[in-house]
Design an enzyme around this catalytic site. Sequence first.
Site, mmCIF file in Angstrom:
data_model
loop_
_atom_site.group_PDB
_atom_site.id
_atom_site.type_symbol
_atom_site.label_atom_id
_atom_site.label_comp_id
_atom_site.label_asym_id
_atom_site.label_seq_id
_atom_site.Cartn_x
_atom_site.Cartn_y
_atom_site.Cartn_z
ATOM 1 N N SER A 62 -22.260 30.907 -30.298
ATOM 2 C CA SER A 62 -22.218 30.125 -31.527
ATOM 3 C C SER A 62 -21.035 30.540 -32.390
ATOM 4 C CB SER A 62 -23.518 30.310 -32.316
ATOM 5 O OG SER A 62 -24.611 29.783 -31.609
ATOM 6 N N HIS A 107 -25.342 29.544 -39.247
ATOM 7 C CA HIS A 107 -26.539 30.259 -38.783
ATOM 8 C C HIS A 107 -26.201 31.623 -38.184
ATOM 9 C CE1 HIS A 107 -25.486 28.337 -34.831
ATOM 10 N NE2 HIS A 107 -25.945 29.480 -34.367
ATOM 11 N N ASP A 111 -23.412 23.298 -40.727
ATOM 12 C CA ASP A 111 -23.479 24.563 -39.979
ATOM 13 C C ASP A 111 -22.089 25.175 -39.798
ATOM 14 O OD1 ASP A 111 -24.821 26.634 -38.779
ATOM 15 O OD2 ASP A 111 -24.845 25.724 -36.795
#
Length: 431
Positions: free
Chosen positions: A274, A165, A195
């Site tokens: 992230s 993402h 992911d």
Amino acid sequence: MAAASSSATACFLSPCPQPRRPRHFLRQPAPAAATKPAPAASRSLALPSSPSQQWPWRLGELVPAEVGRLLSSAAGSLIVVLASAALILGDAGAASAFVVATPRKLQADELATVRLFQENTPSVVYITNLAVRQDAFTLDVLEVPQGSGSGFVWDKSGHIVTNFHVIRGASDLRVTLADQSVYEAQVVGFDQDKDVAVLRIKAPKDKLRPLPVGMSADLLVGQKVYAIGNPFGLDHTLTTGVISGLRREISSAATGRPIQDVIQTDAAINPGNSGGPLLDSSGTLIGVNTAIYSPSGASSGVGFSIPVDTVGGIVDQLIKFGKVTRPILGIKFAPDQSVEQLGLSGVLVLDAPPNGPAGKAGLQPTKRDAYGRLILGDIITSVNGTKVTNGSDLYRILDQCKVGETVTVEVLRGDHREKIPVVLEPKPDES
């Protein structure tokens, strides 16, 4: 008292009038025959301690050596006084020259944390996601940043691991190393379901510091963990915490497919963290920070990391093949809430394309009859003997299977059950 000290000091520095004394002080006593005057060097000269005391000698009676010693002593006292005044009233910068700074003392655990951060920071990178936008007035095409995140060096070949993402929707990607050097990045491959994404940059090998890869199978709740990333664009930020839970399950932000065995930690993870590494106390990689649970979008003390055992297998496939081969049944199923409202347990098949694995095996989709009435399709209740109550159970079972493997799918069709063999196939875009 201050006035007296001032006048006494002035007498040392400039001539002053002789004080008037009684006559008997001016008379010279008869010299004693048996006594000799003490040498000048051994005479004891004392200053009056209060204004009421009189000077016990005249300045003119002192020999030159005594005068010199008194003047030197007075000058030294004056220098000390002036230096003290300079420290008190003078500039703070000048006064700091007289202060000796002591080295900072850290505890053993603090030194270990500092050392861990210094040794592993060069392995963490800053990723900028650029997208193409067209100006509404000039129609010029521009590249503008649409997001950022973290990543880390996987090997000396220039492979960078991050979250999918972080790079989703990017037309261009740039990777900034710890020394602030910037490189264009190419996408090697990605796995939307877990992911995970792998990039590659062309950087000198001496600038690439791969992280040591550990294990996540033997982690324990309560052990210390460290997260390094770039929250809110602030590069190389360290946060610490403990493992709050193990074997959690979250859904992929891209596909909704569940990610199993996720690590829960209370180390602060914010937007921009992230893709950054989660390290144990020895500085080895145990997870990839991916998500947080927060109503506001900021850290609430509940963060999640994909375990390194899962990431390692995915990264190896992406580097070798550029894709992850994961088996599918080839169906679309109803939301779990809809099946619960019907009072049933399992996965309701909404669609099974004829060219897919389930369609070829004969699974029945949900449809309407000639009168518009809804006819429910097959409800999958188990796969290979393992009970299926919702979509997460089905995904969890398929993750343990391989492409080309034949599985036995038990379905509820109408009022009876059937067992149907299905040959698993890869996703159409991965074949």
